[in-house]
Design an enzyme around this catalytic site. Sequence first.
Site, mmCIF file in Angstrom:
data_model
loop_
_atom_site.group_PDB
_atom_site.id
_atom_site.type_symbol
_atom_site.label_atom_id
_atom_site.label_comp_id
_atom_site.label_asym_id
_atom_site.label_seq_id
_atom_site.Cartn_x
_atom_site.Cartn_y
_atom_site.Cartn_z
ATOM 1 C CG ASN A 1 -1.868 1.099 1.314
ATOM 2 O OD1 ASN A 1 -1.792 2.037 0.517
ATOM 3 N ND2 ASN A 1 -2.779 1.034 2.261
ATOM 4 N NE ARG B 1 -9.907 12.909 2.921
ATOM 5 C CZ ARG B 1 -9.855 11.582 2.789
ATOM 6 N NH1 ARG B 1 -10.944 10.889 2.504
ATOM 7 N NH2 ARG B 1 -8.721 10.951 2.936
ATOM 8 C CG HIS C 1 -12.849 3.856 2.475
ATOM 9 N ND1 HIS C 1 -13.562 4.873 3.050
ATOM 10 C CD2 HIS C 1 -11.548 4.118 2.744
ATOM 11 C CE1 HIS C 1 -12.727 5.713 3.650
ATOM 12 N NE2 HIS C 1 -11.491 5.276 3.463
ATOM 13 N NE ARG D 1 -6.115 1.668 -0.378
ATOM 14 C CZ ARG D 1 -6.149 2.821 0.272
ATOM 15 N NH1 ARG D 1 -5.075 3.289 0.859
ATOM 16 N NH2 ARG D 1 -7.268 3.499 0.342
ATOM 17 C CD GLU E 1 -8.998 -0.798 3.803
ATOM 18 O OE1 GLU E 1 -8.607 -0.373 4.903
ATOM 19 O OE2 GLU E 1 -9.246 -0.068 2.841
#
Length: 403
Positions: free
Chosen positions: A12, A246, A185, A96, A389
């Site tokens: 990742n 965010r 996601h 990823r 993940e």
Amino acid sequence: MTANASRVLVLNSGSSSVKYQLLDMADGSRLAVGLVERIGEATSRLAHTPLSGDGVTREQEGPIADHEAALKAVAAELQADGLGLDSPQLAAIGHRVVHGGLKFSAPTVIDDAVLQEIERLVPVAPLHNPANITGIRTARALRPDLPQVAVFDTAFHTTMPEHAARYAIDVATADAHRIRRYGFHGTSHAYVSRRAAALLGKDPSEVNVIVLHLGNGASASAVAGGRCVDTSMGLTPLEGLVMGTRSGDIDPAVVFHLKRVAGMDTDAIDELLNKKSGLVGLCGDNDMREIRRRIDEGDERAALAFDIYIHRLKKYIGAYTAVLGRVDAVAFTAGVGENAAPVRAAAIAGLEEMGMAVDADLNAVRADEPRLISPEYARVAVAVIPTDEELEIAQQTYALVSA
Ligand code: AMP
């Protein structure tokens, strides 16, 4: 691939970091995990934990110039544990990749054409895809003969119907610039929705699930019979829920106002909405632990930030209940979703008419396993499902290369 090759290295790659895990797909076990951070700075750090060995984390500090140097350092650590990248047991490397656009709806073996297509998507994922590409290039240079697989954050959401994916803006403009809702996601939403079905003893095709991935980034998705039908993030990971830094949903005219009235330029507005908004913008902290501690001490700004976060979450739970028609489970996951019992309790409070409730004792239990937190009488199962993940990326990668 060698006959007994069952290991997958998951990478990742972020702009200044590389997270990695080496898994053995024969039993799903983790052989090593690690992280290189602050790549390109004088204070780079590599932390490597050989789980198949003594499990003791080894740390190195000192400058690591770029991703190539980082991956070489990781390879050397793995080599020292007898898990080197040249091992015949390594079946593939799974990467990823944040943005796969519309083209990539499934994991894909990377060749030059695939890499070019991922590069073509940089304008819609300027913060993420360049780092992913660097990771891929570096890994390919180290092991050119090994299958390298891209697993896309957007892939799970490509099943969204057009009426959920399109913004109500001029179609020609949208199409010319590939403006639509992609969602992110996806690897987590796919994994968690499947695990939620398993927790109910059902096949994913039989259940409708609302997944709430609440980490520093946060997104919700509506999953009907194993397929995503709506999700809260859009063209970029800025839309939707209130996040650590965010804003999530705002009136787009706020951007014009900031330009025309506040005199901010595009980069400053981008930074405001992506890095200085959400919980940190509202109260100065983006860590839910700290926010809860401040609330317990009577801090009103922290309390308001929490309430705004919960209000948005509730709106999405309501909206996705309407989208799905029937909800079998609501699944909380990621850092906040897995650990913050007060967030789960507040998000579900008052939703009894929708068949949703949380049992205070069950909600207080801390565990690493998927678990139900709703009382037996509740029509909708409310669950905590730890996301994984890396395991999902490894499984998808291995399934593709061993097919
Ligand atoms: P993630 O992006 O999934 O790694 O989630 C990171 C976020 O999870 C942190 O910023 C915290 O807000 C939150 N978090 C982690 N541990 C806890 C905890 N024990 N209680 C509340 N929030 C937590």
